[in-house]
Design an enzyme around this catalytic site. Structure first.
Site, PDB file in Angstrom:
ATOM      1  N   LYS A 182      52.962  41.306  80.343  1.00  0.00           N
ATOM      2  CA  LYS A 182      52.227  41.420  79.523  1.00  0.00           C
ATOM      3  C   LYS A 182      53.067  41.948  78.266  1.00  0.00           C
ATOM      4  O   LYS A 182      52.959  41.625  77.065  1.00  0.00           O
ATOM      5  CB  LYS A 182      51.368  42.604  79.896  1.00  0.00           C
ATOM      6  CG  LYS A 182      50.345  43.233  78.602  1.00  0.00           C
ATOM      7  CD  LYS A 182      49.398  42.115  77.982  1.00  0.00           C
ATOM      8  CE  LYS A 182      48.793  42.710  76.649  1.00  0.00           C
ATOM      9  NZ  LYS A 182      48.042  41.725  76.057  1.00  0.00           N
ATOM     10  N   CYS A 236      48.369  46.483  69.326  1.00  0.00           N
ATOM     11  CA  CYS A 236      49.219  46.386  70.075  1.00  0.00           C
ATOM     12  C   CYS A 236      50.526  45.872  69.849  1.00  0.00           C
ATOM     13  O   CYS A 236      51.636  46.320  70.529  1.00  0.00           O
ATOM     14  CB  CYS A 236      48.613  45.583  71.160  1.00  0.00           C
ATOM     15  SG  CYS A 236      47.173  46.278  72.105  1.00  0.00           S
ATOM     16  N   GLU A 243      45.404  42.370  80.361  1.00  0.00           N
ATOM     17  CA  GLU A 243      44.512  41.656  79.449  1.00  0.00           C
ATOM     18  C   GLU A 243      45.211  40.822  78.367  1.00  0.00           C
ATOM     19  O   GLU A 243      45.973  41.577  77.552  1.00  0.00           O
ATOM     20  CB  GLU A 243      43.207  42.460  78.817  1.00  0.00           C
ATOM     21  CG  GLU A 243      42.046  42.003  78.353  1.00  0.00           C
ATOM     22  CD  GLU A 243      41.850  40.663  78.965  1.00  0.00           C
ATOM     23  OE1 GLU A 243      41.352  40.716  80.323  1.00  0.00           O
ATOM     24  OE2 GLU A 243      42.070  39.588  78.525  1.00  0.00           O
TER      25      GLU A 243
HETATM   26  P1  NAD Z   1      40.400  51.556  72.681  1.00  0.00           P
HETATM   27  O1  NAD Z   1      41.118  52.882  72.135  1.00  0.00           O
HETATM   28  O2  NAD Z   1      39.556  50.878  71.919  1.00  0.00           O
HETATM   29  O3  NAD Z   1      39.505  52.231  73.835  1.00  0.00           O
HETATM   30  C1  NAD Z   1      40.093  52.980  74.933  1.00  0.00           C
HETATM   31  C2  NAD Z   1      38.917  53.800  75.308  1.00  0.00           C
HETATM   32  O4  NAD Z   1      39.322  54.694  76.289  1.00  0.00           O
HETATM   33  C3  NAD Z   1      38.414  54.822  74.282  1.00  0.00           C
HETATM   34  O5  NAD Z   1      37.082  54.703  73.859  1.00  0.00           O
HETATM   35  C4  NAD Z   1      38.611  56.329  74.883  1.00  0.00           C
HETATM   36  O6  NAD Z   1      37.472  57.174  74.633  1.00  0.00           O
HETATM   37  C5  NAD Z   1      38.674  55.971  76.372  1.00  0.00           C
HETATM   38  N1  NAD Z   1      39.683  57.036  77.182  1.00  0.00           N
HETATM   39  C6  NAD Z   1      40.655  57.527  77.093  1.00  0.00           C
HETATM   40  N2  NAD Z   1      40.814  58.427  78.133  1.00  0.00           N
HETATM   41  C7  NAD Z   1      39.949  58.567  78.794  1.00  0.00           C
HETATM   42  C8  NAD Z   1      39.690  59.200  79.959  1.00  0.00           C
HETATM   43  N3  NAD Z   1      40.593  60.134  80.679  1.00  0.00           N
HETATM   44  N4  NAD Z   1      38.399  59.107  80.497  1.00  0.00           N
HETATM   45  C9  NAD Z   1      37.527  58.253  79.865  1.00  0.00           C
HETATM   46  N5  NAD Z   1      37.681  57.626  78.755  1.00  0.00           N
HETATM   47  C10 NAD Z   1      39.032  57.720  78.256  1.00  0.00           C
HETATM   48  O7  NAD Z   1      41.666  50.971  73.281  1.00  0.00           O
HETATM   49  P2  NAD Z   1      41.696  49.362  73.489  1.00  0.00           P
HETATM   50  O8  NAD Z   1      41.851  48.490  72.329  1.00  0.00           O
HETATM   51  O9  NAD Z   1      40.356  49.028  74.416  1.00  0.00           O
HETATM   52  O10 NAD Z   1      42.957  49.194  74.445  1.00  0.00           O
HETATM   53  C11 NAD Z   1      43.219  49.619  75.693  1.00  0.00           C
HETATM   54  C12 NAD Z   1      44.264  49.257  76.356  1.00  0.00           C
HETATM   55  O11 NAD Z   1      44.178  47.585  76.465  1.00  0.00           O
HETATM   56  C13 NAD Z   1      45.495  49.585  75.685  1.00  0.00           C
HETATM   57  O12 NAD Z   1      46.653  49.535  76.762  1.00  0.00           O
HETATM   58  C14 NAD Z   1      45.831  48.140  74.902  1.00  0.00           C
HETATM   59  O13 NAD Z   1      47.164  48.215  74.885  1.00  0.00           O
HETATM   60  C15 NAD Z   1      45.324  47.088  75.917  1.00  0.00           C
HETATM   61  N6  NAD Z   1      45.054  45.973  75.254  1.00  0.00           N
HETATM   62  C16 NAD Z   1      44.203  46.092  74.080  1.00  0.00           C
HETATM   63  C17 NAD Z   1      43.787  44.585  73.509  1.00  0.00           C
HETATM   64  C18 NAD Z   1      43.079  44.528  72.151  1.00  0.00           C
HETATM   65  O14 NAD Z   1      42.669  43.556  71.880  1.00  0.00           O
HETATM   66  N7  NAD Z   1      42.813  45.882  71.900  1.00  0.00           N
HETATM   67  C19 NAD Z   1      44.061  43.515  73.879  1.00  0.00           C
HETATM   68  C20 NAD Z   1      44.747  43.598  75.317  1.00  0.00           C
HETATM   69  C21 NAD Z   1      45.312  44.790  75.972  1.00  0.00           C
HETATM   70  C1  UGA Z   2      47.113  40.121  70.182  1.00  0.00           C
HETATM   71  C2  UGA Z   2      47.353  38.823  71.177  1.00  0.00           C
HETATM   72  O1  UGA Z   2      47.289  37.843  70.652  1.00  0.00           O
HETATM   73  C3  UGA Z   2      46.788  39.171  72.279  1.00  0.00           C
HETATM   74  O2  UGA Z   2      46.922  38.054  73.419  1.00  0.00           O
HETATM   75  C4  UGA Z   2      46.811  40.291  73.462  1.00  0.00           C
HETATM   76  O3  UGA Z   2      46.047  40.417  74.369  1.00  0.00           O
HETATM   77  C5  UGA Z   2      46.435  41.516  72.161  1.00  0.00           C
HETATM   78  O4  UGA Z   2      47.310  41.301  71.104  1.00  0.00           O
HETATM   79  C6  UGA Z   2      46.898  42.732  72.925  1.00  0.00           C
HETATM   80  O5  UGA Z   2      47.479  43.040  73.878  1.00  0.00           O
HETATM   81  O6  UGA Z   2      46.368  43.601  71.838  1.00  0.00           O
HETATM   82  P1  UGA Z   2      45.434  40.603  68.538  1.00  0.00           P
HETATM   83  O7  UGA Z   2      46.363  41.718  67.997  1.00  0.00           O
HETATM   84  O8  UGA Z   2      43.972  40.967  68.784  1.00  0.00           O
HETATM   85  O9  UGA Z   2      45.716  40.185  69.828  1.00  0.00           O
HETATM   86  O10 UGA Z   2      45.397  39.511  67.571  1.00  0.00           O
HETATM   87  P2  UGA Z   2      46.341  38.202  66.933  1.00  0.00           P
HETATM   88  O11 UGA Z   2      45.473  36.964  66.880  1.00  0.00           O
HETATM   89  O12 UGA Z   2      47.368  38.067  68.070  1.00  0.00           O
HETATM   90  O13 UGA Z   2      47.168  38.807  65.726  1.00  0.00           O
HETATM   91  C7  UGA Z   2      47.665  39.831  65.450  1.00  0.00           C
HETATM   92  C8  UGA Z   2      48.272  39.830  64.141  1.00  0.00           C
HETATM   93  O14 UGA Z   2      49.079  38.819  63.776  1.00  0.00           O
HETATM   94  C9  UGA Z   2      47.243  39.794  62.949  1.00  0.00           C
HETATM   95  O15 UGA Z   2      47.430  40.926  62.268  1.00  0.00           O
HETATM   96  C10 UGA Z   2      47.390  38.434  62.760  1.00  0.00           C
HETATM   97  O16 UGA Z   2      46.794  38.289  61.223  1.00  0.00           O
HETATM   98  C11 UGA Z   2      48.525  38.154  62.611  1.00  0.00           C
HETATM   99  N1  UGA Z   2      49.234  36.638  62.866  1.00  0.00           N
HETATM  100  C12 UGA Z   2      48.673  35.914  63.911  1.00  0.00           C
HETATM  101  C13 UGA Z   2      49.656  35.962  61.718  1.00  0.00           C
HETATM  102  O17 UGA Z   2      50.168  36.767  60.905  1.00  0.00           O
HETATM  103  N2  UGA Z   2      49.920  34.719  61.820  1.00  0.00           N
HETATM  104  C14 UGA Z   2      49.781  33.841  62.758  1.00  0.00           C
HETATM  105  O18 UGA Z   2      49.924  32.801  62.917  1.00  0.00           O
HETATM  106  C15 UGA Z   2      49.062  34.760  64.061  1.00  0.00           C
END
Ligand code: NAD
Ligand code: UGA
Length: 466
Positions: A218, A274, A163
């Site tokens: 990713k 992340c 994602e």
């Molecule tokens: P999160 O902590 O918000 O959510 C994860 C959820 O999974 C929690 O609610 C937890 O209770 C649940 N969980 C864990 N183990 C479980 C199990 N065995 N059975 C059922 N539920 C379970 O995490 P997130 O931010 O959604 O991130 C999830 C993944 O996506 C990570 O690998 C992260 O790196 C990736 N990712 C996150 C973002 C982001 O913006 N947060 C963007 C892209 C990718």
């Molecule tokens: C980031 C990536 O942008 C997503 O594509 C990815 O899916 C995600 O991580 C993930 O894998 O979790 P996110 O962390 O939600 O998304 O937010 P960003 O907009 O990327 O910002 C990350 C950090 O960088 C923030 O603290 C933001 O303030 C900072 N940032 C961003 C800067 O300081 N300067 C910039 O120009 C852009």
């Protein structure tokens, strides 16, 4: 024909992603499951403004679909059983102990999911890695699933579909993605997932690769993005030392289409759940494969980020005559970026700890983060005495709701998160209420310098050497 999807993990990714799938695929039942009872209760709340995560536009979609083809539940067994596709969207934090501690991903939640799927799935199930994972995790998932295959006659195929949404713009990112990446080796399974996304994503934006490229792409995307931020913040420090201005430098380099203008905003250092974890994961992988120079290169991105955050706290202390003892500092924003209530790895955490260690009375404002979350992040309850071993000078923090009330008698204001409301502050009014000499530190370049300075306040902003 796909009738049922199950997503394990109702977090920042699982919740919004599945809501958008449900909204675009009315004939598919989408079941989001989680073992966290409170989180599921919050997803089922009657008040759509109180969902467990704040994301613009999310409430409307959940309102449209919940109870029709979008369901949130703690029942993993039943929902895995009837699923044609299971998305694994659980957290993959950095390991805190054992081999690879501090760098490698802790895959225990992903492994737990694979075991649950192996146990409960019936018929043929496509298992999709949605979580961000180290390269070759699919191998581990496959071997867990295969071990159960003979027992209950179920069959599996594993795909990688990382994602790329960013928090704060998740719904728009999901509705209009720049690309959807699907990696796998079974063409039939890939076609099935392609078909789901093509309900709303143009086909030319759906990329198919082998599974390892997808997993690695990713990590690489996040590493490249984070690297840009460390790069621009490092140049910001040179601007401050030389009289250059980082906004002008960013504009000048960003107009080169090979560099591009996005992700060049200097700030207090990258946060979010992340970037750091994914780079450290890449560092671990490089070390694992004996690529020391590669590991050092990526590790430096994290080191610069840590240094940069500390640089800001030191600078504030220096401007306030070398001591923050008994000084009132207003911190505007605690979330790691605007438009989210997420504080994971927010620059605000490290900077707050530094300021508290210097004895500051820190008054924290954020429109979406709640004080319990801040207490949890800082490891110190609000208002109360602190851990004397760490805080020698009685630093303490308070949560504030009214900015104008909070600034009374304050010595400094520090903008950490770029919430729009902060760019609308009446500086003349604020200036009259602060204790002089008083400072405004803008780590996000969202304030108009002239307006702050004209009101009689000292002003510093990131990367401004003028
Ligand atoms: P999160 O902590 O918000 O959510 C994860 C959820 O999974 C929690 O609610 C937890 O209770 C649940 N969980 C864990 N183990 C479980 C199990 N065995 N059975 C059922 N539920 C379970 O995490 P997130 O931010 O959604 O991130 C999830 C993944 O996506 C990570 O690998 C992260 O790196 C990736 N990712 C996150 C973002 C982001 O913006 N947060 C963007 C892209 C990718
Ligand atoms: C980031 C990536 O942008 C997503 O594509 C990815 O899916 C995600 O991580 C993930 O894998 O979790 P996110 O962390 O939600 O998304 O937010 P960003 O907009 O990327 O910002 C990350 C950090 O960088 C923030 O603290 C933001 O303030 C900072 N940032 C961003 C800067 O300081 N300067 C910039 O120009 C852009």
């Amino acid at each position: 024909m796909i009738k049922n999807i199950c997503c394990i993990g109702a977090g920042y990714v699982g919740g919004p992603t599945m809501a958008v799938i449900a909204d675009n695929c009315p004939n598919i039942q989408v079941n989001v499951v989680d073992n966290n009872i409170l989180r599921i209760k919050q997803w089922n709340t009657k008040d759509f403004s109180k969902l467990p995560i704040y994301e613009p536009g999310l409430g409307e979609i959940v309102k449209r679909c919940r109870g029709k083809n979008l369901h949130f539940s703690n029942d993993l067994e039943h929902n895995i059983q009837r699923a044609d596709i299971v998305f694994i969207s659980v957290n993959t934090p950095t390991k805190k102990y054992g081999f690879g501690a501090g760098k490698a991903s802790n895959l225990k939640y992903v492994e737990e999911c694979a075991r649950q799927v192996a146990k409960f799935a019936e018929g043929h199930t496509i298992v999709v890695e949605k979580s961000t994972l180290p390269v070759r995790t699919a191998e581990a998932i496959k071997s867990i699933l295969e071990a159960s295959q003979n027992k209950n006659l179920s069959t599996f195929d594993v795909l990688s579909n990382p994602e790329f949404l960013a928090e704060g713009s998740a719904i728009n990112d999901l509705i209009n993605p720049e690309r959807v990446l699907i990696g796998g080796d079974n063409i039939d399974s890939i076609s099935i997932l392609n078909e789901i996304y093509s309900q709303w994503v143009p086909k030319n934006k759906i990329l198919n690769t082998n599974i390892w490229s997808s997993e690695l792409a990713k990590l690489t995307a996040n590493a490249f993005l984070a690297q840009r931020i460390s790069s621009i913040n490092s140049i910001g420090a040179i601007c401050e030392a030389t009289g250059a201005d980082i906004r002008e430098v960013s504009r000048a380099i960003g107009s080169d289409s090979r560099i591009g203008s996005k992700f060049l905003d200097a700030g207090p250092g990258f946060g979010g759940s992340c970037f750091k974890k994914d780079i450290l994961n890449l560092v671990y992988l490089a070390e694992y494969y004996g690529l020391k120079e590669v590991a050092d290169f990526w590790n430096s991105v994290v080191l610069v980020n840590n240094w940069h955050q500390q640089r800001i706290s030191k600078l504030i202390t220096k401007k306030l005559f070398g001591s923050l003892s008994n000084k009132k500092i207003i911190m505007l924003g605690f979330a790691f970026k605007a438009n989210t209530n997420d504080t994971r790895e927010s620059a605000a955490i490290g900077i707050s700890k530094d300021l508290l260690a210097e004895g500051a009375f820190l008054h924290i404002h954020d429109p979406k983060v709640n004080p319990d979350q801040i207490a949890n992040d800082l490891g110190i309850p609000q208002n109360e005495a602190n851990n004397k071993e760490i805080f020698s000078e009685e630093g303490r923090w308070y949560f504030v709701k009214d900015i104008y009330e909070a600034v009374k008698g304050a010595d400094a204001i520090l903008v950490i998160t770029e919430w729009e409301i902060y760019s609308k502050i009446d500086w003349l009014k604020v200036s009259k209420l602060m204790r002089k000499p008083s400072w405004v530190f803008d780590s996000r370049s969202i304030l108009i310098p002239e307006k702050v300075k004209e009101s009689g306040l000292n002003f510093w902003r990131i990367g401004d050497g003028s």
